[in-house]
Design a protein around this motif. Structure first.
Motif, short mmCIF file in Angstrom:
data_model
loop_
_atom_site.label_atom_id
_atom_site.label_comp_id
_atom_site.label_asym_id
_atom_site.label_seq_id
_atom_site.Cartn_x
_atom_site.Cartn_y
_atom_site.Cartn_z
N GLN A 83 0.45 6.18 -9.95
CA GLN A 83 -0.40 6.37 -11.13
C GLN A 83 -1.47 5.28 -11.24
OE1 GLN A 83 -0.05 9.20 -12.94
NE2 GLN A 83 1.49 9.64 -11.37
N LEU A 84 -1.43 4.30 -10.35
CA LEU A 84 -2.33 3.14 -10.46
C LEU A 84 -3.79 3.56 -10.27
CD1 LEU A 84 -1.47 0.20 -10.97
CD2 LEU A 84 -1.83 -0.24 -8.55
N THR A 85 -4.62 3.21 -11.25
CA THR A 85 -6.06 3.50 -11.17
C THR A 85 -6.89 2.22 -11.03
OG1 THR A 85 -6.31 3.47 -13.59
CG2 THR A 85 -5.88 5.62 -12.54
N HIS A 86 -6.37 1.09 -11.53
CA HIS A 86 -7.10 -0.18 -11.49
C HIS A 86 -6.19 -1.27 -10.94
CE1 HIS A 86 -9.46 2.17 -14.31
NE2 HIS A 86 -10.41 1.24 -14.33
N LEU A 87 -6.64 -1.94 -9.88
CA LEU A 87 -5.87 -3.03 -9.28
C LEU A 87 -6.77 -4.24 -9.11
CD1 LEU A 87 -3.36 -4.17 -7.93
CD2 LEU A 87 -4.02 -3.01 -5.80
N TYR A 88 -6.46 -5.29 -9.87
CA TYR A 88 -7.27 -6.52 -9.85
C TYR A 88 -6.44 -7.65 -9.24
CZ TYR A 88 -9.93 -3.92 -13.40
OH TYR A 88 -10.66 -2.97 -14.07
N ILE A 89 -6.80 -8.04 -8.02
CA ILE A 89 -6.05 -9.12 -7.35
C ILE A 89 -7.03 -10.16 -6.79
CG2 ILE A 89 -3.92 -7.88 -6.81
CD1 ILE A 89 -5.10 -7.17 -4.10
N VAL A 101 -1.38 0.14 -0.08
CA VAL A 101 -2.46 0.23 -1.06
C VAL A 101 -3.36 1.42 -0.76
CG1 VAL A 101 -4.57 -0.91 -1.86
CG2 VAL A 101 -2.43 -2.20 -1.73
N CYS A 102 -3.52 1.73 0.51
CA CYS A 102 -4.41 2.83 0.90
C CYS A 102 -3.79 4.20 0.63
CB CYS A 102 -4.82 2.70 2.36
SG CYS A 102 -5.86 1.25 2.65
N SER A 103 -2.57 4.22 0.14
CA SER A 103 -1.95 5.51 -0.24
C SER A 103 -2.02 5.73 -1.75
CB SER A 103 -0.49 5.55 0.22
OG SER A 103 0.29 4.59 -0.51
N LEU A 104 -2.69 4.81 -2.45
CA LEU A 104 -2.83 4.94 -3.91
C LEU A 104 -3.98 5.90 -4.21
CD1 LEU A 104 -2.36 1.18 -4.90
CD2 LEU A 104 -0.67 3.02 -5.06
N SER A 105 -3.68 7.18 -4.15
CA SER A 105 -4.73 8.20 -4.17
C SER A 105 -5.49 8.30 -5.49
CB SER A 105 -4.13 9.57 -3.83
OG SER A 105 -3.09 9.89 -4.74
N ASN A 106 -4.96 7.70 -6.56
CA ASN A 106 -5.65 7.73 -7.85
C ASN A 106 -6.45 6.46 -8.13
OD1 ASN A 106 -4.97 10.33 -9.08
ND2 ASN A 106 -2.86 9.60 -8.94
N LEU A 107 -6.46 5.52 -7.18
CA LEU A 107 -7.12 4.24 -7.41
C LEU A 107 -8.63 4.43 -7.58
CD1 LEU A 107 -6.03 1.34 -7.57
CD2 LEU A 107 -6.79 1.01 -5.21
N GLU A 108 -9.16 3.87 -8.67
CA GLU A 108 -10.59 3.97 -8.97
C GLU A 108 -11.31 2.62 -8.86
OE1 GLU A 108 -11.20 5.77 -12.79
OE2 GLU A 108 -9.73 7.35 -12.41
N VAL A 109 -10.60 1.53 -9.21
CA VAL A 109 -11.19 0.20 -9.18
C VAL A 109 -10.25 -0.73 -8.41
CG1 VAL A 109 -11.94 -1.79 -10.55
CG2 VAL A 109 -12.36 0.55 -11.39
N LEU A 127 -8.82 6.65 -0.08
CA LEU A 127 -9.00 6.32 -1.50
C LEU A 127 -10.22 7.04 -2.06
CD1 LEU A 127 -8.27 2.47 -1.27
CD2 LEU A 127 -6.68 4.30 -1.90
N GLN A 128 -10.16 8.35 -2.08
CA GLN A 128 -11.35 9.14 -2.39
C GLN A 128 -11.77 9.11 -3.86
OE1 GLN A 128 -13.75 10.83 -0.57
NE2 GLN A 128 -12.84 9.62 1.08
N LYS A 129 -10.92 8.57 -4.73
CA LYS A 129 -11.33 8.43 -6.15
C LYS A 129 -11.93 7.06 -6.43
CE LYS A 129 -8.23 11.83 -8.23
NZ LYS A 129 -7.19 12.08 -9.26
N LEU A 130 -11.98 6.20 -5.42
CA LEU A 130 -12.46 4.84 -5.62
C LEU A 130 -13.93 4.83 -6.03
CD1 LEU A 130 -10.93 2.14 -5.40
CD2 LEU A 130 -12.04 1.81 -3.19
#
Length: 344
Positions: A83-89, A101-109, A127-130
């Motif tokens: 469900q992760l959409t935003h990941l700030y590291i 991380v590259c399997s997080l298909s809902n990641l936007e940011v 990551l097509q929603k990025l």
């Protein structure tokens, strides 16, 4: 560890949110991973050296803020947070990013700037929603393969990496609005950028460019242009086509004369052309009547006079307008004299 900490999540913007930022934490309290409905976890600006695999229990997590810590790695379990959409590291000490991380298909940011990355995991193209990818300030020698396949990408930041060129297929990023490449090691201005017709902000300072190609004028939507800390002596005349350009940053260049094309930018509100070798401002600059913030400090200016320049933008623009009007009156008087002499 949890003593004195408030581990009671709050509702913010409709999401269940736990803010543990700026607490001096060296580890995340175990109780946090029992809050399985948690949607936003903020542990930024602490002293964390790792995030435990238990993060995988937070299957509803949509946003993870873990920037500004001492992380040297991330748990593999992070790849299970679908469900992760935003990941700030960003602002950590990461040397790698787990392939999950590259399997997080809902990641936007995804921001991973200012770490120690030298290879990005394969599979970025999934990551097509990025929409927003920031990887500046690492040790990357190329833009990670697959980035140019991200058709929804609007922001790409790759500056301050030892990157010598952009991939040719960066032109496929037809939704890109912001491109940041400052302090890269390009041999010349990356011409591929000039085909990104949707671009609104271009950051290209500190790249040692001495020439900007004429095609810059093709970026009709450009609102912000940053070319500071380069070796520029001129600007292309095609810049006058950029009718939406509002902010121009040109400080620390090699201009001997003020680039007249800047006088033709009707929307320009801010211009920083400090620390060059300019001795005179053209009176035509007064035509940029939306210009409210002009920095010409650090130039050996003799015109306008020093006392005017030191009063700031308003005084400079008023002086240039007055001088231009005087010039027009003199020109008209000369013209009238010529007509009288001719008729006599």
């Amino acid at each position: 560890m949890a003593a004195g900490l408030n581990l009671q999540p709050q509702i913010a913007s409709g999401l269940l949110y736990l803010d543990l930022s700026n607490q001096g934490l060296t580890s995340i309290p175990e109780e946090v991973f029992d809050i399985t409905d948690l949607e936003v976890l903020n542990v930024s600006n602490n002293k964390l050296t790792c995030i435990p695999e238990a993060i995988g229990r937070l299957q509803k997590l949509a946003r993870l803020h873990a920037d500004g810590n001492l992380l040297t790695s991330l748990p593999q379990a992070i790849g299970s947070l679908q469900q992760l959409t935003h990941l700030y590291i960003h602002n950590n000490q990461l040397t790698e990013v787990p392939s999950g991380v590259c399997s997080l298909s809902n990641l936007e940011v995804f921001t991973v700037s200012n770490n120690n990355l030298s290879t990005f995991p394969p599979g970025v193209e999934k990551l097509q929603k990025l929409r927003d990818l920031r990887i500046r300030g690492n040790q990357l020698t190329e833009v990670p393969p697959g980035v140019c396949s991200l058709s929804n990408l609007e922001v790409l930041g790759v500056g301050k990496n030892p990157i010598r060129r952009l991939p040719d297929d960066v032109t496929r990023l037809f939704r890109l609005k912001t491109l940041s490449v400052p302090n890269c090691q390009f041999d010349e201005f990356p011409r591929q950028v000039l085909q990104l017709k949707t671009l609104e902000k271009l950051y290209a300072g500190g790249c040692k460019f001495d020439i900007v190609p004429d095609e810059l004028g093709n970026l009709q939507h450009l609102r912000f242009l940053s070319l500071e800390n380069n070796l520029l002596r001129t600007l292309p005349s095609t810049l006058s086509r950029l009718h939406n350009l509002r902010v121009v940053q040109l400080w620390n260049n090699k201009f001997d004369t003020f680039p007249e094309v800047l006088c033709e930018l009707p929307a320009m509100e801010k211009l920083d052309i400090s620390n060059s070798n300019i001795t005179k401002l053209p009176t035509a600059l007064h035509r940029a009547d939306k210009l409210k913030d002009l920095d010409v400090s650090g130039n050996p200016l003799t015109y306008p006079p020093k006392d005017v320049s030191e009063e700031g933008t308003g005084a400079i623009m008023a002086f240039l307008k007055q001088e231009a009007e005087k010039g027009e009156l003199c020109s008209q008087a000369d013209k009238n004299e010529t007509i009288v002499a001719y008729t006599i």
